[in-house]
Design a protein around this motif. Structure first.
Motif, PDB file in Angstrom:
ATOM      1  N   VAL A 184     -43.595  -4.387 -43.948  1.00  0.00           N
ATOM      2  CA  VAL A 184     -44.084  -4.658 -42.603  1.00  0.00           C
ATOM      3  C   VAL A 184     -43.756  -6.117 -42.290  1.00  0.00           C
ATOM      4  O   VAL A 184     -43.792  -6.971 -43.185  1.00  0.00           O
ATOM      5  N   ASP A 185     -43.393  -6.394 -41.047  1.00  0.00           N
ATOM      6  CA  ASP A 185     -43.147  -7.777 -40.660  1.00  0.00           C
ATOM      7  C   ASP A 185     -44.474  -8.517 -40.546  1.00  0.00           C
ATOM      8  O   ASP A 185     -45.458  -7.976 -40.031  1.00  0.00           O
ATOM      9  N   VAL A 186     -44.484  -9.752 -41.041  1.00  0.00           N
ATOM     10  CA  VAL A 186     -45.641 -10.622 -40.876  1.00  0.00           C
ATOM     11  C   VAL A 186     -45.165 -11.961 -40.318  1.00  0.00           C
ATOM     12  O   VAL A 186     -44.034 -12.383 -40.555  1.00  0.00           O
ATOM     13  N   LEU A 187     -46.053 -12.589 -39.579  1.00  0.00           N
ATOM     14  CA  LEU A 187     -45.822 -13.915 -39.044  1.00  0.00           C
ATOM     15  C   LEU A 187     -46.811 -14.850 -39.720  1.00  0.00           C
ATOM     16  O   LEU A 187     -48.018 -14.630 -39.643  1.00  0.00           O
ATOM     17  N   ASN A 188     -46.315 -15.855 -40.413  1.00  0.00           N
ATOM     18  CA  ASN A 188     -47.171 -16.892 -40.988  1.00  0.00           C
ATOM     19  C   ASN A 188     -47.156 -18.078 -40.035  1.00  0.00           C
ATOM     20  O   ASN A 188     -46.080 -18.531 -39.631  1.00  0.00           O
ATOM     21  N   ILE A 189     -48.350 -18.566 -39.703  1.00  0.00           N
ATOM     22  CA  ILE A 189     -48.472 -19.747 -38.848  1.00  0.00           C
ATOM     23  C   ILE A 189     -49.477 -20.705 -39.451  1.00  0.00           C
ATOM     24  O   ILE A 189     -50.375 -20.297 -40.182  1.00  0.00           O
ATOM     25  N   LYS A 190     -49.325 -21.995 -39.116  1.00  0.00           N
ATOM     26  CA  LYS A 190     -50.307 -22.996 -39.531  1.00  0.00           C
ATOM     27  C   LYS A 190     -51.575 -22.784 -38.723  1.00  0.00           C
ATOM     28  O   LYS A 190     -51.511 -22.486 -37.535  1.00  0.00           O
ATOM     29  N   CYS A 191     -52.687 -22.937 -39.409  1.00  0.00           N
ATOM     30  CA  CYS A 191     -53.970 -22.660 -38.778  1.00  0.00           C
ATOM     31  C   CYS A 191     -55.054 -23.372 -39.575  1.00  0.00           C
ATOM     32  O   CYS A 191     -55.091 -23.265 -40.796  1.00  0.00           O
ATOM     33  N   GLY A 192     -55.926 -24.093 -38.928  1.00  0.00           N
ATOM     34  CA  GLY A 192     -57.003 -24.790 -39.618  1.00  0.00           C
ATOM     35  C   GLY A 192     -57.938 -23.829 -40.324  1.00  0.00           C
ATOM     36  O   GLY A 192     -58.025 -22.654 -39.972  1.00  0.00           O
ATOM     37  N   PRO A 193     -58.662 -24.312 -41.332  1.00  0.00           N
ATOM     38  CA  PRO A 193     -59.516 -23.442 -42.144  1.00  0.00           C
ATOM     39  C   PRO A 193     -60.615 -22.729 -41.356  1.00  0.00           C
ATOM     40  O   PRO A 193     -60.920 -21.577 -41.643  1.00  0.00           O
ATOM     41  N   ILE A 194     -61.194 -23.367 -40.369  1.00  0.00           N
ATOM     42  CA  ILE A 194     -62.283 -22.733 -39.615  1.00  0.00           C
ATOM     43  C   ILE A 194     -61.741 -21.591 -38.764  1.00  0.00           C
ATOM     44  O   ILE A 194     -62.264 -20.477 -38.797  1.00  0.00           O
TER      45      ILE A 194
END
Length: 134
Positions: free
Chosen positions: A63-73
């Protein structure tokens, strides 16, 4: 004309809005597309095909996934919703994976992509610091 996949729509959005083109860095994963901020050259997104079982999901198909930067909260709250997972193959505190199977609509992904893009932009220096250094 066939409808574009979610992967294709996100790639088009990155090009149209941020002016970034996909980079294909690895011969052993030719479908893995990296997106960099043009000023900092830091990654803000990666799209890749991953086996569902590697993501902790049932089934073996990719399956395609998109990884993005994201803060912990934000990451913690998003992971409580369908289609969001701890980042595959990235720092799970600062990245998140979004499954690109339609379970998360584009209009929810695009603002998150913008946040990721902004998070890797070069930091603006305030005028006072610049004057002190002059």
């Amino acid at each position: 004309m066939a409808e574009q996949s979610q992967r294709e729509r996100i790639m088009r959005y990155a090009q149209d809005v941020f002016g970034t083109e996909a980079e294909y860095l690895w011969a052993d994963t030719p479908d893995a597309a990296v997106f960099r901020h043009p000023a900092s050259r830091k990654w803000y997104a990666i799209i890749m095909a991953v086996s569902r079982s590697r993501l902790g999901l049932s089934g073996e198909e990719a399956v395609d996934v998109l990884n993005i930067k994201c803060g912990p909260i934000l990451s913690g709250s998003l992971r409580m919703q369908p289609g969001f997972l701890p980042a595959y193959h990235m720092n799970k505190q600062n990245w998140i994976s979004i499954i690109l199977d339609g379970s998360v609509p584009d209009d929810k992904i695009f603002p998150l992509l913008g946040l990721s893009y902004d998070s890797v932009a070069p930091k603006r220096r305030n005028k006072r610091t610049q004057k002190e250094e002059a």
